[in-house]
Design an enzyme around this catalytic site. Structure first.
Site, mmCIF file in Angstrom:
data_model
loop_
_atom_site.group_PDB
_atom_site.id
_atom_site.type_symbol
_atom_site.label_atom_id
_atom_site.label_comp_id
_atom_site.label_asym_id
_atom_site.label_seq_id
_atom_site.Cartn_x
_atom_site.Cartn_y
_atom_site.Cartn_z
ATOM 1 N N GLN A 13 -56.980 2.213 1.629
ATOM 2 C CA GLN A 13 -57.579 1.841 2.914
ATOM 3 C C GLN A 13 -58.235 0.465 2.800
ATOM 4 O OE1 GLN A 13 -60.009 5.140 4.619
ATOM 5 N NE2 GLN A 13 -59.060 6.322 2.979
HETATM 6 N N1 GTP Z 1 -40.965 11.653 3.378
HETATM 7 C C1 GTP Z 1 -41.735 11.204 2.400
HETATM 8 N N2 GTP Z 1 -43.068 11.336 2.559
HETATM 9 C C2 GTP Z 1 -43.828 10.863 1.578
HETATM 10 C C3 GTP Z 1 -43.293 10.237 0.414
HETATM 11 N N3 GTP Z 1 -44.332 9.835 -0.368
HETATM 12 C C4 GTP Z 1 -45.438 10.198 0.297
HETATM 13 N N4 GTP Z 1 -45.143 10.815 1.452
HETATM 14 C C5 GTP Z 1 -46.105 11.325 2.450
HETATM 15 O O1 GTP Z 1 -46.895 10.223 2.911
HETATM 16 C C6 GTP Z 1 -48.256 10.632 3.099
HETATM 17 C C7 GTP Z 1 -49.190 9.763 2.309
HETATM 18 O O2 GTP Z 1 -48.957 9.953 0.917
HETATM 19 P P1 GTP Z 1 -50.091 9.650 -0.175
HETATM 20 O O3 GTP Z 1 -49.430 9.914 -1.487
HETATM 21 O O4 GTP Z 1 -51.357 10.362 0.129
HETATM 22 O O5 GTP Z 1 -50.322 8.106 0.065
HETATM 23 P P2 GTP Z 1 -51.354 7.136 -0.680
HETATM 24 O O6 GTP Z 1 -50.646 5.839 -0.873
HETATM 25 O O7 GTP Z 1 -51.893 7.792 -1.901
HETATM 26 O O8 GTP Z 1 -52.506 6.936 0.410
HETATM 27 P P3 GTP Z 1 -54.069 6.557 0.191
HETATM 28 O O9 GTP Z 1 -54.616 7.508 -0.826
HETATM 29 O O10 GTP Z 1 -54.701 6.731 1.536
HETATM 30 O O11 GTP Z 1 -54.132 5.129 -0.263
HETATM 31 C C8 GTP Z 1 -48.320 12.110 2.720
HETATM 32 O O12 GTP Z 1 -48.223 12.866 3.900
HETATM 33 C C9 GTP Z 1 -47.092 12.302 1.839
HETATM 34 O O13 GTP Z 1 -46.610 13.629 1.884
HETATM 35 C C10 GTP Z 1 -41.881 10.142 0.285
HETATM 36 O O14 GTP Z 1 -41.327 9.625 -0.688
HETATM 37 N N5 GTP Z 1 -41.136 10.641 1.322
#
Ligand code: GTP
Ligand code: MG
Length: 119
Positions: free
Chosen positions: A79
């Site tokens: 974020q």
């Molecule tokens: N379809 C799909 N959804 C994904 C994939 N990777 C992550 N997501 C979805 O995207 C959303 C965010 O994923 P996170 O892994 O929490 O993302 P992040 O980068 O860690 O986000 P922050 O912790 O807020 O910085 C979740 O709902 C996941 O299920 C993917 O490869 N394919």
């Protein structure tokens, strides 16, 4: 004798350890990537349901062992207000994985400018 034994112990059991930062904007999939990596490389790791992953506030740490090497991943929150913390970790990290959500075209340019500004 102590030095010899402790040297032998270190040589046998101590692992090289590297710290890897995982960065990008929020919702890019960083924590999901880390969970998948832990599941793949840690034999006894009980896979977490991907639907239970929520946005990372601060830092999420994960470790995997590959041969005699230990990789410690620092998954930082993406974020905007948390991006200010990224550079606090650079000095102690050995590498960066920058995760890009290629399906989110609207965020590509924001991701590019965050990369240019912060990494
Ligand atoms: N379809 C799909 N959804 C994904 C994939 N990777 C992550 N997501 C979805 O995207 C959303 C965010 O994923 P996170 O892994 O929490 O993302 P992040 O980068 O860690 O986000 P922050 O912790 O807020 O910085 C979740 O709902 C996941 O299920 C993917 O490869 N394919
Ligand atoms: Mg996260």
């Amino acid at each position: 004798m102590y030095t010899l034994l402790s040297g032998l112990y270190k040589y046998t059991f101590q692992r090289d350890e590297y710290c890897i930062l995982i960065l990008d904007l929020d919702n890019a999939g960083k924590t999901t990537f880390l969970e998948q990596t832990k599941t793949r490389f840690n034999k006894n790791y009980k896979e977490m349901s991907l639907s239970k992953i929520t946005t990372t506030v601060g830092l999420n740490i994960g470790t995997i062992d590959v041969g005699k090497t230990r990789l410690m991943f620092w998954d930082l929150g993406g974020q905007e207000e948390l991006q200010a913390l990224w550079d606090k970790y650079y000095a102690e990290s050995h590498g960066v994985i920058y995760v890009i959500d290629s399906t989110d075209e609207e965020k590509l340019s924001e991701s590019k400018s965050a990369f240019e500004k912060k990494v």
